[in-house]
Scaffold this active site. Structure first.
Site, PDB file in Angstrom:
ATOM      1  N   ASP A  72      -3.267   2.553  -5.643  1.00  0.00           N
ATOM      2  CA  ASP A  72      -2.134   2.553  -4.712  1.00  0.00           C
ATOM      3  C   ASP A  72      -2.023   1.275  -3.883  1.00  0.00           C
ATOM      4  O   ASP A  72      -1.408   1.274  -2.838  1.00  0.00           O
ATOM      5  CB  ASP A  72      -2.214   3.767  -3.783  1.00  0.00           C
ATOM      6  CG  ASP A  72      -3.523   3.816  -3.005  1.00  0.00           C
ATOM      7  OD1 ASP A  72      -4.363   2.911  -3.221  1.00  0.00           O
ATOM      8  OD2 ASP A  72      -3.704   4.728  -2.200  1.00  0.00           O
ATOM      9  N   GLU A  73      -2.626   0.202  -4.340  1.00  0.00           N
ATOM     10  CA  GLU A  73      -2.672  -1.002  -3.516  1.00  0.00           C
ATOM     11  C   GLU A  73      -2.564  -2.241  -4.399  1.00  0.00           C
ATOM     12  O   GLU A  73      -3.188  -2.290  -5.460  1.00  0.00           O
ATOM     13  CB  GLU A  73      -4.039  -1.054  -2.826  1.00  0.00           C
ATOM     14  CG  GLU A  73      -4.020  -1.128  -1.335  1.00  0.00           C
ATOM     15  CD  GLU A  73      -5.435  -1.285  -0.816  1.00  0.00           C
ATOM     16  OE1 GLU A  73      -5.682  -2.261  -0.115  1.00  0.00           O
ATOM     17  OE2 GLU A  73      -6.291  -0.440  -1.162  1.00  0.00           O
ATOM     18  N   ASP A 132       0.864  -1.169   0.000  1.00  0.00           N
ATOM     19  CA  ASP A 132       0.000   0.000   0.000  1.00  0.00           C
ATOM     20  C   ASP A 132       0.903   1.222   0.000  1.00  0.00           C
ATOM     21  O   ASP A 132       1.764   1.363   0.869  1.00  0.00           O
ATOM     22  CB  ASP A 132      -0.879  -0.050   1.270  1.00  0.00           C
ATOM     23  CG  ASP A 132      -2.005   0.961   1.205  1.00  0.00           C
ATOM     24  OD1 ASP A 132      -2.054   1.735   0.229  1.00  0.00           O
ATOM     25  OD2 ASP A 132      -2.818   0.965   2.137  1.00  0.00           O
TER      26      ASP A 132
END
Lengths: 397, 450
Positions: B104-105, B9
């Site tokens: 973002d993960e 993350d």
């Protein structure tokens, strides 16, 4: 209005002349059984609180339990020792849950009419339940059973089970949520269809009905009737009280009242294919097992199973390949041997529909009549022509 | 041999990208998002801002009340997209089994690599920091569920105004013990409602949930009850799937002004259903479950779904099911901020035939003909009579928010309804930007045309 079978005068007298304080003793097992019968008609989320309750009333030496959701009402009478007459309505969930946990011995019910509090005692257990006055309970019709019509067939329960499952659950088409019941002379016919399948069952009554009748009865009510009817030849009386749009069924110690469905049932005769191109005879159990296996995979997606009917010449036995697959869980294929009269065909069905009908076919062998991949298939028990089921196939891509 | 799953993350990703171009923001409370007077919300905020109680999805006006000196930075979504691509490329160089969950993960399955999960995690963290100057945190565990929760817990434990850059490892066999003290809400599938129902049973922690009999949970929560129990024990066998297989097709629109008009909503549902239906038919799929999504003006959202007897890709059937769901979920006249229609349970387009035709076969043929015409001559050549034409091209065309133009057909792009027109955007980010200040883009576009 007082619910019950007493003449109204008598009840008025009781109320006027003394404080009614119902006092009865009943066996836990009997009470639990009675509650299990009527509680299915309770409407738990009604805006009328009293409909979440079960009416408990003394009635000619027995205890009467009733519940209704205004569409369906169920009453049953259980043996009890009555010390003082009276009635109240008890919150169904509380009562059912409580009675289920009581010891299997005598339960004494004692109503305080001023507080409408029902004291329930059994063994070491002592409970007070807050009740609602029975005067608030909707009156349940008292049918004139004189005009009752006896459904004197041994297997009415089986008839319901063979037909009612095909009724629709789609509230947008109320007529299809019902089962059409026709009686003419000694002929009884019941039919249900949800738009995808049709179930029709014929039976012969041992005595002719006094007059012809035709009604659409909610499948839900019939399923409940089947549930409270014991296996075997229990006598069922049926009345359609004039002008009330209701049907009343009476079995030994119970009564079920249901609203009829208003409307015209579709002309199902037209749907039944007059001919077929191939007739495939299979073992009912083998086909049912194959369908159950296929369903494990088919249910992940569209419920579709493929039936590859393979006719292999006159002298050799044919077979049906039943297959289903799922993107996630895998695939399954079963080959069931069959006697095939006619040409081969690849046809797809909603396998749940097929499984549901096979579960109610009683004969050891079953015939599947087909004509084309997009034409209805017909299921018939081999050796009996009192039942038939039409299923529309699924169209592949 | 237990699996080795990593959850990565990026730490306050949008903010980290902003700090690259404006180093002055470092360690200051700032937020990326829309203007407070335009219903803007916090898309991302720096750790300094988080310390003050600000979090993403919070209305910007509230964030400003919490921290009057908060610096508001308008989003630069192309930069974020570019940076994200750079990160994901580095992950995919480690293993082919990368499941990108969002910008973002991502999950990585590194079970087949010889090194330990921890070593791989440290190397990735260093690499992303050195090469891209982006901080990230990782969770390492034997499955996705625990890896993700480990990472969340590790990040939360970090203090100070710097990004956490955490690495949290749950060794195989320790999953249940690790989860036990955590609140149930942290589990997937436990929303506020489920959490409240669990709390009624006296279940507050995952450990308490794990000790509760599975059969009883199944009775109370249906199918998800069994999942709850398994997850509480730290069990999760979902694979990391890099496949881009389609799981559902959906289309939603955010109204620039909340809509309470029933007919307008019905029209919108029919439009969205037609878009979903057409996309399904184009890809040769049909689905068994139709769902709607609603967001009320107070930002509360709900989804409702219904399973059909047989799969569908028909505009009419999708619309019928969606409208029935809408009727149940919303009282007439209630204002709606966002509405969406989706179909899932996708598979081959098999169709249950009917005993007596109710016109659905005819409708199906009509749809097929419309599809063909639209494919040959474009979207506007023909439309169903019930859906009125958009006022003109200006209303229908993609808005110049980010500078990109949508030239191919508009299906699948996010859309908004403004002044009675449907407007399409290249990405959700542009839609958000438009929603924050519709007149700016809308008028600019109209002027250009005149």
């Amino acid at each position: 209005m007082k619910a019950g079978r007493h003449p109204p005068m008598r009840i008025d007298t009781i109320i006027d002349e003394r404080i009614e304080a119902m006092k009865v003793t009943v066996l836990q097992e009997t009470l639990a059984h009675g509650l299990s019968i009527v509680s299915r008609a309770v409407s738990p989320r009604s805006t009328l609180p009293v409909l979440s309750n079960v009416l408990v009333a003394t009635d000619e030496g027995r205890l009467r339990l009733s519940a209704t959701n205004l569409e369906l009402g169920i009453t049953c009478w259980i043996g009890a020792k009555i010390e003082e007459e009276g009635s109240t309505t008890v919150p169904a969930r509380t009562f059912v849950d409580l009675v289920g946990t009581l010891p299997a011995e005598q339960v004494s019910l004692n109503l305080n009419t001023t507080t409408q509090s029902l004291n329930v005692r059994a063994g070491a257990s002592n409970t007070d339940i807050k009740c609602i006055d029975s005067q608030e309970f909707p009156p349940m019709p008292v049918p004139e059973m004189d005009s009752a019509f006896q459904i004197n067939v041994a297997d009415f329960k089986e008839i319901i089970q063979q037909v009612a499952f095909a009724a629709s659950t789609d509230e947008a088409r109320p007529v299809l949520m019902g089962v059409l019941m026709n009686v003419e002379g000694d002929k009884l016919t019941m039919a249900a269809a949800d738009g995808f399948r049709l179930s029709v069952r014929h039976a012969t009554l041992s005595t002719s009905a006094p007059q012809a009748l035709s009604a659409i009865i909610p499948a839900r009510a019939l399923n409940e009737l089947a549930r409270i009817t014991a296996e075997g030849g229990e006598m069922i009386s049926m009345v359609l009280p004039k002008g009330r749009g209701q049907v009343v069924f009476r079995v030994k110690d119970a009564e079920l009242v249901s609203q009829l469905i208003d409307g015209v049932f579709p002309d199902y005769q037209q749907i039944i294919p007059r001919a077929y191109k191939s007739r495939t005879i299979l073992s009912t159990q083998s086909l049912l097992k194959a369908c159950k296996q296929a369903e494990i995979f088919a249910r992940e997606g569209s419920n579709v199973a493929r039936f590859n009917i393979k006719s292999s010449g006159d002298l050799e036995p044919g077979s049906v390949e039943i297959s289903a697959q799922s993107e996630e869980t895998g695939s399954n294929e079963t080959i069931v041997s069959a006697t095939i009269d006619g040409v081969g065909l690849l046809i797809a069905f909603n396998v749940r529909f097929l499984r549901e009908v096979l579960e109610v076919v009683r004969s050891p062998n079953v015939a599947l009549e087909t004509s084309a991949a997009n034409s209805p298939g017909v299921i018939r028990p081999v050796g009996s022509d009192d039942f038939l089921h039409v299923i529309m196939p699924m169209h592949l891509g | 041999m237990p699996a080795k799953i990593l959850h990565l993350d990026l730490d306050a990703f949008f903010c980290a990208v902003e700090e690259l171009s404006s180093p002055g923001l470092r360690e200051k409370p700032f937020a990326v998002g829309g203007r407070p007077d335009q219903r803007g919300v916090v898309a991302s905020c720096s750790y300094a801002a988080r310390r003050l109680g600000i979090h993403s999805a919070m209305p910007m006006s509230r964030a400003l009340r919490l921290c009057p000196e908060l610096v508001i930075v308008p989003g630069h979504h192309r930069a974020y997209g570019e940076a994200s691509k750079q990160v994901m490329e580095r992950l995919e160089a480690v293993t082919g089994l990368v499941e990108i969950i969002s910008i973002d993960e991502a999950f990585l399955d590194v079970s087949d690599l010889p090194e330990s999960g921890e070593i791989i995690a440290r190397r990735l963290q260093t690499q992303v920091m050195n090469e891209l100057k982006l901080p990230c945190s990782l969770g390492v565990a034997s499955n996705k569920l625990v890896a993700k929760i480990a990472n969340d817990v590790g990040k939360k434990a970090a203090k100070g105004n710097a990004p956490p850059c955490a690495i949290t490892i749950v060794p195989p066999g320790q999953e249940a013990a690790f989860l036990a003290p955590l609140p149930t809400e942290i589990l997937w599938g436990v929303g506020p409602k489920t959490a409240a129902r669990l709390a009624e049973l006296g279940i507050h922690t995952i450990g308490e949930l794990a000790r509760w009999p599975e059969a009883d949970l199944a009775k109370r929560f249906g199918e998800s009850g069994a999942d709850l129990s398994r997850h509480a024990h730290g069990l999760d066998d979902r694979p990391v799937s890099s496949g881009h297989e389609m799981k559902s097709v959906s289309q939603e629109t955010t109204f620039v002004r909340d809509v309470r008009d029933d007919q307008m909503l019905e029209k919108k549902v029919r439009e969205l259903s037609a878009q979903v239906g057409r996309r399904l038919r184009k890809t040769g799929l049909a689905g068994t479950t139709v769902r709607i999504k609603l967001r009320w003006p107070d930002f509360n959202s709900l989804t409702r779904q219904v399973r059909l007897v047989s799969p569908t890709n028909s505009d009419e059937e999708i619309a019928k099911a969606a409208l029935a769901l809408l009727g149940k979920a919303r009282a007439p006249g209630k204002s709606v901020r966002l509405i969406g229609v989706g179909v899932s349970g996708l598979g081959e387009p098999v169709r249950q035939l009917l005993l007596w035709d109710n016109g659905s076969e005819k409708a199906r043929k009509l749809e097929a003909t419309l599809d063909k015409l639209q494919e040959r001559f474009g979207d506007k050549v023909i439309r169903r009579g019930r859906i009125p034409e958009p006022a003109d091209e200006a209303g229908d065309g993609p808005k110049n928010v980010c500078g990109r133009r949508i030239t191919s057909n508009l299906e699948g792009y996010p859309s908004a309804t403004y002044q009675g027109r449907t407007i399409y955007f290249c990405t959700e980010f542009c839609l958000e930007a438009f929603r924050r200040d519709p007149d700016r883009f809308y008028l600019a576009h109209s002027r250009k045309r005149s």
